[in-house]
Design a protein around this motif. Sequence first.
Motif, PDB file in Angstrom:
ATOM      1  N   CYS A  47       5.113 -16.192  13.153  1.00  0.00           N
ATOM      2  CA  CYS A  47       6.940 -16.268  13.462  1.00  0.00           C
ATOM      3  C   CYS A  47       6.710 -14.606  12.803  1.00  0.00           C
ATOM      4  O   CYS A  47       7.933 -14.707  13.058  1.00  0.00           O
ATOM      5  CB  CYS A  47       7.302 -17.368  12.182  1.00  0.00           C
TER       6      CYS A  47
ATOM      7  N   CYS B  81       8.235 -12.119  14.974  1.00  0.00           N
ATOM      8  CA  CYS B  81      10.004 -12.140  16.084  1.00  0.00           C
ATOM      9  C   CYS B  81      11.151 -11.985  14.779  1.00  0.00           C
ATOM     10  O   CYS B  81      12.522 -12.625  15.716  1.00  0.00           O
ATOM     11  CB  CYS B  81       9.876 -12.919  17.471  1.00  0.00           C
ATOM     12  N   HIS B  82      10.892 -12.992  13.654  1.00  0.00           N
ATOM     13  CA  HIS B  82      11.726 -13.601  13.214  1.00  0.00           C
ATOM     14  C   HIS B  82      12.134 -12.328  11.548  1.00  0.00           C
ATOM     15  O   HIS B  82      10.642 -12.812  10.732  1.00  0.00           O
ATOM     16  CB  HIS B  82      12.128 -14.820  12.602  1.00  0.00           C
TER      17      HIS B  82
END
Length: 261
Positions: A135, A138-139
């Motif tokens: 995750c 991208c975050h």
Amino acid sequence: MKMPRKWIALVLVLGGAVSVWAQQREENPYTTPEDVAIGAEIFQRRCVTCHGGDGTGGRGPDLTRGLFRYGSSDVALYRTIRSGISASGMPRLGLPEERVWRLISYVRSLSENPRVTIPGDPERGKQILSSQSDCKRCHLVNGEGGRLGPDLSEIGWMRSPQHLRSSILNPNREVDRGYRSVEAVQKGGQVIRGVPLNEDAYSIQLMDLEENLHSLWKSDLEDLRQEDRSWMPSYQGAFTGSELDDLVAYLYSLRRKKDSP
Ligand code: HEC
Ligand code: HEC
């Protein structure tokens, strides 16, 4: 220069009116059970598409927690509901004052028996997110991670647990316009895929999966396609049921407080 008496009187009257008006706004004057019932009706008409029929949220946040990111006082709630929150998806609905107060009475009544209990363990979810999954590619979460997707540091304030769960399982269901990926085909045939950062009549700026920035002239492009798909892969089947519960519980717990009162 001496001020004429009439003016002084006028200033006093106006000043008085302003302070009465200011005072009225500090506390909700509409709090009877009838007000709550009227508030509930308005809520069903104007708010449920984002906050859910029972107020537990959807695309907008759960309003049954009794805790509000933008402030929990009557004045703060008044401001939020009356004016909306710019660039957040919470619209300014232009409701008259007395409706706003009745909505506040209704929203407060929701937290008398909190309805959202979620099964997962946020601590375990935090570990899953940082160790077992990608995750963070991208975050951003509290300053760490990638920038291709939205910053998740405050996502618990903004979305309901159901929405978080479906974002992980079906990212394509509801993709924010700003994150729809774009395919730019250059005249030489080279294709660049990315999320749009900026666009005007002549040019477009894209960020690709490796976070490289591309600034392209539209006149150099053969084709520019916006896709409905999200760049986020579906994680259907990637986690066990209880891992998914833990991840959702962790995301739901991410609620750094806004600095504003
Ligand atoms: C189009 C979707 C949408 C509609 C319609 C909508 N909201 Fe919201 N609302 C949001 C979103 C998204 C947020 C979260 C904003 C943020 O946290 O940045 C929000 C935030 C709020 C907040 C602040 C929550 C907090 O933690 O401070 C309140 C209160 C609220 N909405 C009440 C209402 C009420 C009452 C209505 C109906 C009159 C309504 N909203 C209609 C999307 C919506
Ligand atoms: C390849 C990049 C990528 C990866 C990997 C990725 N995401 Fe996303 N994510 C995105 C993008 C882009 C969006 C915004 C578009 C959308 O809603 O699908 C998004 C949206 C979301 C949202 C919804 C945010 C909102 O504002 O409602 C959540 C929650 C989320 N991701 C969680 C996760 C979790 C948890 C993981 C790991 C299990 C993950 N993402 C992995 C790119 C990614």
